[in-house]
Structures are given as structure tokens and as C-alpha cells.
Design an enzyme around this catalytic site. Sequence first.
Site, PDB file in Angstrom:
ATOM      1  N   ARG A  77       0.841  -1.196   0.000  1.00 12.87           N
ATOM      2  CA  ARG A  77       0.000   0.000   0.000  1.00 12.87           C
ATOM      3  C   ARG A  77       0.877   1.247   0.000  1.00 12.87           C
ATOM      4  O   ARG A  77       1.968   1.256   0.557  1.00 12.87           O
ATOM      5  CB  ARG A  77      -0.903   0.029   1.228  1.00 12.87           C
ATOM      6  CG  ARG A  77      -2.096  -0.922   1.148  1.00 12.87           C
ATOM      7  CD  ARG A  77      -2.996  -0.800   2.360  1.00 12.87           C
ATOM      8  NE  ARG A  77      -2.326  -1.253   3.553  1.00 12.87           N
ATOM      9  CZ  ARG A  77      -1.748  -0.489   4.457  1.00 12.87           C
ATOM     10  NH1 ARG A  77      -1.778   0.837   4.341  1.00 12.87           N
ATOM     11  NH2 ARG A  77      -1.146  -1.003   5.503  1.00 12.87           N
ATOM     12  N   TYR A 205      -1.644  -3.512  -6.878  1.00 12.38           N
ATOM     13  CA  TYR A 205      -1.376  -4.327  -5.697  1.00 12.38           C
ATOM     14  C   TYR A 205      -2.380  -4.175  -4.563  1.00 12.38           C
ATOM     15  O   TYR A 205      -2.704  -3.051  -4.179  1.00 12.38           O
ATOM     16  CB  TYR A 205       0.024  -4.009  -5.155  1.00 12.38           C
ATOM     17  CG  TYR A 205       0.526  -5.111  -4.248  1.00 12.38           C
ATOM     18  CD1 TYR A 205       1.145  -6.232  -4.774  1.00 12.38           C
ATOM     19  CD2 TYR A 205       0.328  -5.060  -2.877  1.00 12.38           C
ATOM     20  CE1 TYR A 205       1.562  -7.264  -3.967  1.00 12.38           C
ATOM     21  CE2 TYR A 205       0.744  -6.093  -2.054  1.00 12.38           C
ATOM     22  CZ  TYR A 205       1.360  -7.197  -2.611  1.00 12.38           C
ATOM     23  OH  TYR A 205       1.772  -8.218  -1.810  1.00 12.38           O
ATOM     24  N   LYS A 214      -9.713  -2.260   1.589  1.00  6.44           N
ATOM     25  CA  LYS A 214      -9.471  -1.125   2.468  1.00  6.44           C
ATOM     26  C   LYS A 214     -10.221   0.134   2.007  1.00  6.44           C
ATOM     27  O   LYS A 214     -10.735   0.905   2.813  1.00  6.44           O
ATOM     28  CB  LYS A 214      -7.966  -0.845   2.583  1.00  6.44           C
ATOM     29  CG  LYS A 214      -7.174  -2.006   3.203  1.00  6.44           C
ATOM     30  CD  LYS A 214      -7.769  -2.404   4.496  1.00  6.44           C
ATOM     31  CE  LYS A 214      -7.060  -3.383   5.387  1.00  6.44           C
ATOM     32  NZ  LYS A 214      -5.889  -4.097   5.075  1.00  6.44           N
ATOM     33  N   HIS A 234     -10.635  -2.225  11.344  1.00  6.48           N
ATOM     34  CA  HIS A 234      -9.537  -3.086  10.862  1.00  6.48           C
ATOM     35  C   HIS A 234      -9.328  -4.196  11.895  1.00  6.48           C
ATOM     36  O   HIS A 234      -8.357  -4.195  12.633  1.00  6.48           O
ATOM     37  CB  HIS A 234      -8.276  -2.223  10.712  1.00  6.48           C
ATOM     38  CG  HIS A 234      -7.147  -2.897   9.994  1.00  6.48           C
ATOM     39  ND1 HIS A 234      -5.836  -2.507  10.178  1.00  6.48           N
ATOM     40  CD2 HIS A 234      -7.110  -3.909   9.098  1.00  6.48           C
ATOM     41  CE1 HIS A 234      -5.045  -3.259   9.423  1.00  6.48           C
ATOM     42  NE2 HIS A 234      -5.789  -4.117   8.765  1.00  6.48           N
ATOM     43  N   SER A 256      -1.336  -3.419  10.347  1.00 10.62           N
ATOM     44  CA  SER A 256      -0.995  -4.333   9.261  1.00 10.62           C
ATOM     45  C   SER A 256       0.226  -5.169   9.609  1.00 10.62           C
ATOM     46  O   SER A 256       1.216  -4.650  10.139  1.00 10.62           O
ATOM     47  CB  SER A 256      -0.726  -3.529   7.990  1.00 10.62           C
ATOM     48  OG  SER A 256      -1.880  -2.795   7.658  1.00 10.62           O
ATOM     49  N   CYS A 258       0.630  -7.384  11.887  1.00  9.68           N
ATOM     50  CA  CYS A 258       0.878  -7.503  13.330  1.00  9.68           C
ATOM     51  C   CYS A 258       0.085  -8.643  13.965  1.00  9.68           C
ATOM     52  O   CYS A 258      -0.121  -8.657  15.170  1.00  9.68           O
ATOM     53  CB  CYS A 258       0.580  -6.188  14.037  1.00  9.68           C
ATOM     54  SG  CYS A 258       1.785  -4.913  13.651  1.00  9.68           S
ATOM     55  N   ASP A 283      -9.410  -9.604   8.862  1.00 11.16           N
ATOM     56  CA  ASP A 283      -8.879  -8.257   8.560  1.00 11.16           C
ATOM     57  C   ASP A 283      -9.866  -7.124   8.828  1.00 11.16           C
ATOM     58  O   ASP A 283      -9.453  -6.053   9.239  1.00 11.16           O
ATOM     59  CB  ASP A 283      -8.428  -8.206   7.095  1.00 11.16           C
ATOM     60  CG  ASP A 283      -7.474  -7.057   6.805  1.00 11.16           C
ATOM     61  OD1 ASP A 283      -6.503  -6.886   7.562  1.00 11.16           O
ATOM     62  OD2 ASP A 283      -7.715  -6.311   5.830  1.00 11.16           O
ATOM     63  N   ARG A 372       1.941 -12.156  -0.478  1.00 14.50           N
ATOM     64  CA  ARG A 372       0.604 -12.446   0.060  1.00 14.50           C
ATOM     65  C   ARG A 372       0.001 -13.687  -0.584  1.00 14.50           C
ATOM     66  O   ARG A 372       0.346 -14.051  -1.707  1.00 14.50           O
ATOM     67  CB  ARG A 372      -0.330 -11.262  -0.218  1.00 14.50           C
ATOM     68  CG  ARG A 372       0.087  -9.950   0.451  1.00 14.50           C
ATOM     69  CD  ARG A 372      -0.660  -9.707   1.716  1.00 14.50           C
ATOM     70  NE  ARG A 372      -0.086  -8.650   2.537  1.00 14.50           N
ATOM     71  CZ  ARG A 372      -0.635  -8.238   3.678  1.00 14.50           C
ATOM     72  NH1 ARG A 372      -1.758  -8.778   4.112  1.00 14.50           N
ATOM     73  NH2 ARG A 372      -0.060  -7.309   4.395  1.00 14.50           N
TER      74      ARG A 372
HETATM   75  P1  GTP Z   1      -2.437  -7.644   7.484  1.00 11.98           P
HETATM   76  O1  GTP Z   1      -2.964  -8.691   6.555  1.00 11.98           O
HETATM   77  O2  GTP Z   1      -1.353  -6.822   6.883  1.00 11.98           O
HETATM   78  O3  GTP Z   1      -3.504  -6.782   8.051  1.00 11.98           O
HETATM   79  O4  GTP Z   1      -1.637  -8.433   8.666  1.00 11.98           O
HETATM   80  P2  GTP Z   1      -2.117  -9.268   9.941  1.00 11.98           P
HETATM   81  O5  GTP Z   1      -2.403  -8.346  11.080  1.00 11.98           O
HETATM   82  O6  GTP Z   1      -3.180 -10.218   9.566  1.00 11.98           O
HETATM   83  O7  GTP Z   1      -0.772 -10.064  10.352  1.00 11.98           O
HETATM   84  P3  GTP Z   1      -0.407 -11.618  10.240  1.00 11.98           P
HETATM   85  O8  GTP Z   1      -1.255 -12.477  11.127  1.00 11.98           O
HETATM   86  O9  GTP Z   1      -0.348 -11.975   8.808  1.00 11.98           O
HETATM   87  O10 GTP Z   1       1.059 -11.630  10.857  1.00 11.98           O
HETATM   88  C1  GTP Z   1       2.112 -10.860  10.312  1.00 11.98           C
HETATM   89  C2  GTP Z   1       3.439 -11.379  10.778  1.00 11.98           C
HETATM   90  O11 GTP Z   1       3.498 -11.435  12.212  1.00 11.98           O
HETATM   91  C3  GTP Z   1       3.732 -12.795  10.284  1.00 11.98           C
HETATM   92  O12 GTP Z   1       5.068 -12.869   9.858  1.00 11.98           O
HETATM   93  C4  GTP Z   1       3.507 -13.655  11.501  1.00 11.98           C
HETATM   94  O13 GTP Z   1       4.301 -14.816  11.467  1.00 11.98           O
HETATM   95  C5  GTP Z   1       3.871 -12.731  12.663  1.00 11.98           C
HETATM   96  N1  GTP Z   1       3.094 -13.053  13.898  1.00 11.98           N
HETATM   97  C6  GTP Z   1       1.752 -13.227  13.975  1.00 11.98           C
HETATM   98  N2  GTP Z   1       1.364 -13.561  15.234  1.00 11.98           N
HETATM   99  C7  GTP Z   1       2.496 -13.579  15.986  1.00 11.98           C
HETATM  100  C8  GTP Z   1       2.762 -13.850  17.372  1.00 11.98           C
HETATM  101  O14 GTP Z   1       1.874 -14.143  18.175  1.00 11.98           O
HETATM  102  N3  GTP Z   1       4.063 -13.758  17.770  1.00 11.98           N
HETATM  103  C9  GTP Z   1       5.076 -13.437  16.903  1.00 11.98           C
HETATM  104  N4  GTP Z   1       6.318 -13.357  17.384  1.00 11.98           N
HETATM  105  N5  GTP Z   1       4.863 -13.189  15.580  1.00 11.98           N
HETATM  106  C10 GTP Z   1       3.594 -13.253  15.130  1.00 11.98           C
HETATM  107  C1  SPV Z   2      -3.016  -4.418   5.294  1.00  8.95           C
HETATM  108  O1  SPV Z   2      -2.036  -3.788   4.853  1.00  8.95           O
HETATM  109  O2  SPV Z   2      -3.546  -4.155   6.397  1.00  8.95           O
HETATM  110  C2  SPV Z   2      -3.556  -5.554   4.504  1.00  8.95           C
HETATM  111  C3  SPV Z   2      -3.060  -5.750   3.142  1.00  8.95           C
HETATM  112  O3  SPV Z   2      -4.447  -6.261   4.983  1.00  8.95           O
HETATM  113  S1  SPV Z   2      -3.828  -4.665   2.003  1.00  8.95           S
HETATM  114  O4  SPV Z   2      -4.947  -5.365   1.406  1.00  8.95           O
HETATM  115  O5  SPV Z   2      -2.830  -4.335   1.011  1.00  8.95           O
HETATM  116  O6  SPV Z   2      -4.319  -3.502   2.697  1.00  8.95           O
HETATM  117 MN    MN Z   3      -4.987  -5.537   7.108  1.00  7.92          MN
END
Ligand code: GTP
Ligand code: SPV
Ligand code: MN
Length: 603
Positions: A77, A205, A214, A234, A256, A258, A283, A372
Site C-alpha cells: 500500500r 497491488y 481497504k 480493521h 498491518s 501484526c 482483517d 501475500r
Molecule cells: P495484514 O494482513 O497486513 O492486516 O496483517 P495481519 O495483522 O493479519 O498479520 P499476520 O497475522 O499476517 O502476521 C504478520 C506477521 O506477524 C507474520 O510474519 C507472523 O508470522 C507474525 N506473527 C503473527 N502472530 C504472531 C505472534 O503471536 N508472535 C510473533 N512473534 N509473531 C507473530
Molecule cells: C493491510 O495492509 O492491512 C492488509 C493488506 O491487509 S492490504 O490489502 O494491502 O491492505
Molecule cells: Mn490488514
Amino acid sequence: MKAFSSPSPDAHRRDLEDWIDSVARLTEATDVRWCDGSPEEWRELRDAMLRDGELLPLPPDRPESYLHRSHPNDVARVEHLTYICTSSRDDAGPNNNWMDPKEAHSKLDGLFRGTMRGRTLYVVPYAMGPLSSPATRFGIELTDSRYVVANMRVMTRMGRAARDAILAGAPYVRGEHALGGLDPERRFIMHFPRENRIRSIGSGYGGNALLGKKCHALRIASWQAREEGWLAEHMLLVEIRSPEGRVDYVAAAFPSACGKTNLAMLQPPVGYEGWSVRTLGDDIAWIHPGADGRLWAINPEAGYFGVVPGTSAKTNPNAFRTIARETIFTNVALTAEGEPWWEGLEGGRPAVDWQGRPYDPQNGPAAHPNSRFTVPARNNPAWSPHSDDPQGVPLTAILFGGRRARLAPLVYEAHDWVHGVFVGASVSSETTAAATGAVGVVRRDPMAMLPFCGYHFGDYWAHWLKIGRALAHPPRIFHVNWFRQNPQGEYLWPGFGENLRVLRWILDRCHNQRTAVETPIGKLPRPEDLDLKGLSVSEEAVRELLCVDPGLWAEEIEDLATYLNRYRPRVPVELQDLCARLSDTLRQQARMPSAGSRSSPDS
Ligand code: GTP
Ligand code: SPV
Ligand code: MN
């Protein structure tokens, strides 16, 4: 809103046709094609993309799965090119880039002009939410990207049913998207909340281009939600069933990359065999006050657009199984055998990086850090059948969290709704690869909505307070941080499945079955309040994870006060008062001789 409020069906239809015509004329699209979401349509689209190399085939052990490589300058983004266009700059607020709508339209008209010469304009009708839900909203995305069509087909309820609802008179959001040569100098993602309209050019993207996600479900929807008395957030949405059969629904907002997808798909750890955790959303959540005084949430999406790196059978077995078929991988690496590969995957070695070059560690990671997967939610073995409930699910708890190496404890509970809104407003997190720009910089990201709130944050917090005042049974609000590190940079908490131990404390708190310790920032568990059986976390690490340092927190709250001041005069006085009181308390505590440099909650 206004433009679509109850016109006659004919006028509504004419409006729609005129709009599509005008975009086709401006872009000089060679032909216009309505998408119906059928399997035949998908096969044709897919074959064409395979022919042109827009999709690359993956081995047969990954049925219906493909690799897409985006342009190397188009991998995340672009927050600095994302605008809210309202007639008054104040309505967009300091949290958004702003442009006057007239100026924005004339700029965009210039950029869109002629971009689809020789190309097809796809008309993509979609629903956000289960078709039978009163919370569901419709949209149409016009795009010249087949990759966008392929993703919208997975991420939304796309096709005939949505088209029919729109033709029958349902209001809809108008999205206009053109690849426009993917020139970063001619890239803009612009939102016109008063017109229910989104115009995006120059990127293919994710959140820049899949306009249902979003742009619609957060930026435009948050604006509508304020006018109509609900929340567009979110947040992931997860169902947790205890061995006693207690069922709770939790929504959680983390910035994002996290941990939303991971928490939504959590696999109960050893010792939690009687627990069941099911995914509703990973999400976005649309949350409505119910007649029963509780908050009810739906996931407007139908698929996951998830971060690939770090996904393994160990960290997220549900996601790992989900992406075993019918998955579009974007920007991952390949092994010599042509299997997708990414950092954090166990086994295999990259031969070709995400840009298609022979893998060379000198060039950085093999898979892009923001690579992704796009996959239907139904593929998830932990998919909750309540995902399709028209009324949604009632929330027991709302979690806020961020990626904080220091300061923020593992978990704390807000005193009440107003304090919970304050806790949400105080979220800050280290930046990630989900957006372009520096990674690992701590920035304030209130409610994880900094890049996504379609209006002034001051008004947004006031709206949150207003929603809470009207609730007889508000969910309790908590803050969590899975990312606390020791000075060596190692995570203090194992995270992932083990996070259920924290959720257990949270839910027991909500059901008045667990004790906590009062601290100025909120209520914390004592080490003995958390179930740590079978975990190899040292006592020292647990103390560190549950410690509140009044001196450091006093600085944090002062920084927050400065941040909130940016939103004056619209920032609610309740939040400013809370900030001032908390700052006083913390400063007093920090000066107490006995507090010294550290005071842990159980001291
Ligand atoms: P968006 O799709 O961008 O909104 O991201 P998201 O909030 O869904 O994050 P996601 O669950 O994909 O995790 C992002 C990164 O954080 C990945 O590399 C995970 O492996 C890592 N991660 C997720 N949960 C944990 C956790 O509990 N501990 C640690 N150390 N890392 C984590
Ligand atoms: C984020 O960045 O929080 C995502 C990926 O979930 S995107 O769809 O690019 O916003
Ligand atoms: Mn997101």
C-alpha cells in the site's frame, strides 16, 4: 449517499450505465465486460492470464494455485499517495492526505484518460457481507486488471447476485481502477466519501487496487458508519469455545502485519485440546449495536489476503492448510522444483526469487516481506459456519494491540468503555512491510486505523464514545502485545497458539471469573492469574511481560497527549482528561522513592 437515495429503478439503472459509459469513454477501453462470477468465466480469465504470464502455474500438488509477480515498484500500500477528498479539509483530518474533490477529479481525469486503449474494462459487481445480511453493502469496481478481477472474485461475494441487487436499486460504491502503466509518479488512491466513489490509478497491488477491501470496507464504510451509527474496523473476528461449551466472539485490531490472520486462525496449544477456535474474519469487521444492547459483528469479506512469510505448519497450521489449494500467491519465491517458497517455511530452498531472478541472498529475502496469499475463507479448516449469519455474532471482548519491543505489557484490561477508547487511541506499533516506507519505526496507529479511517480521527473517537454510551452490554476492551523483546532482541512471549492462554484470561475476566491487579494503565494479570502450565517461559520473562514501568509510561502518555493535541479541537475532552489524569498518576508513582526504577504489578 445522496446521489443514490431512492431514485426510480429506471433512473438508478441509467445512472449506473452512464457511469460505466463515462469511464469507458474516458479510458478509451476497447470493450466492456460484466463479470458474473461463474466458474466458466474464471476458467477463461485464468487461461488468458496463464497465456500472457500474468499468472504462472504451480505444480499439481497445489491444485488451482498460481503465482503472480507484481511490478517490483508495486508491492505494498502507498499511504503517501492515498487521499480523502472532502470539500472541507478538516473533515479528512490530520490523519489523512487531503485534496479538494474538484482538483482531485480533474487530476484523475487526466491520469485515467486513454489508459485502457486496446484493453478490456471489467465491471466487477460485489457484495461486502453475506447476501442475506442487513449489514451488507454493495459495490462495483471497474478495472482493466485481470489480476484484480481474480482477487475480487475470492475476496468478495462477486458476481450475478450482487449485480442483481444493485440493478434492483441497492445503493453501491463506485470504484474506478486503472493500472495506468504502473508509474509510481502517476499513482493515486483517492476516496470521495460524499460521492460514494473511489478512484485508483497506477498500482495493481492489494489494498491499492482491490477496491472492496481497504478503500470501500474501511475508508468509505467508516464514513458511512459514522453517519449511520455503526463501526467499520480493521479487526479480525474469532470464535472461541471452551471445554465447558462457553462460546465467545472476540474482535481484535492490530496494525498491518501484526498478527490478525494468525490470531483469527489460532490453533489451540498442547493442553488446550478441549478448546475450539474458529475464524470469522482476519482483517475487517463491521460492527453494529444490536437491539439487545450488545455489539454484533460481521466480516464483510469472503477471502483472506494474508502475509505469506512466517506462515508454516508450526506457526499457523490452519493457514498452512488453507493455502494448500485454490491460492493465488503474489511475490513469493520458487524452489528448483517450481514449488512456492518463502522465509519461515520449513523445508525446501529458494532457487528463484520473487522477482523471477536466480536467488541470491545479496538481493535480500527470496520472497518479498509483503508477499501475500489470496484464498477463499471457506478453505480454512477452522472456518466458522457463523461467518454467514446475517445478524453477525455478539462481541464479548474487543482487543487492541501493536508490535512493541518495549513498554507495552503482554495484556491489560481497560477500566471501562471510555478508557477502552483511550487505549485504542493510544495504539502505536512498529511499521511493517505492508506499506511502503521504513520498517520497524514506532508510530502511533490509533485503533490500527491510521491508514484506513476515512475521516478526522477526533470525530472518529467521538463516534466510538457515542456508540459505547448507547450500549447496555458493551464488550470489555483489552490491549495485547505479543512482540515484547528482551535486550538481545528475542521475543519474550512464544505467541501464536500460546496466545490462547492470554485469551483465556481475557474471557474469564469478561465472565467475572478471574482476578487482576489494578495499575494506572489498566488491570493486569499476576503471573499466577495466567495459565502458564507446560510453557517454557522463564519467571523473569513473565515478570518483564507483566511489568508496568511508571517512569517510561509517564513519558509514553506525555507523547500521547502531544499526539492527541494534533486533533484539537475535535478530540473528545473525555480522552484529554483521561490523558491528563493518567499522566499525573504515573508521574507521582514514578517519583515515589519505593518505586525506584521498576514496580511490577504484583509488588
Ligand atoms: P495484514 O494482513 O497486513 O492486516 O496483517 P495481519 O495483522 O493479519 O498479520 P499476520 O497475522 O499476517 O502476521 C504478520 C506477521 O506477524 C507474520 O510474519 C507472523 O508470522 C507474525 N506473527 C503473527 N502472530 C504472531 C505472534 O503471536 N508472535 C510473533 N512473534 N509473531 C507473530
Ligand atoms: C493491510 O495492509 O492491512 C492488509 C493488506 O491487509 S492490504 O490489502 O494491502 O491492505
Ligand atoms: Mn490488514
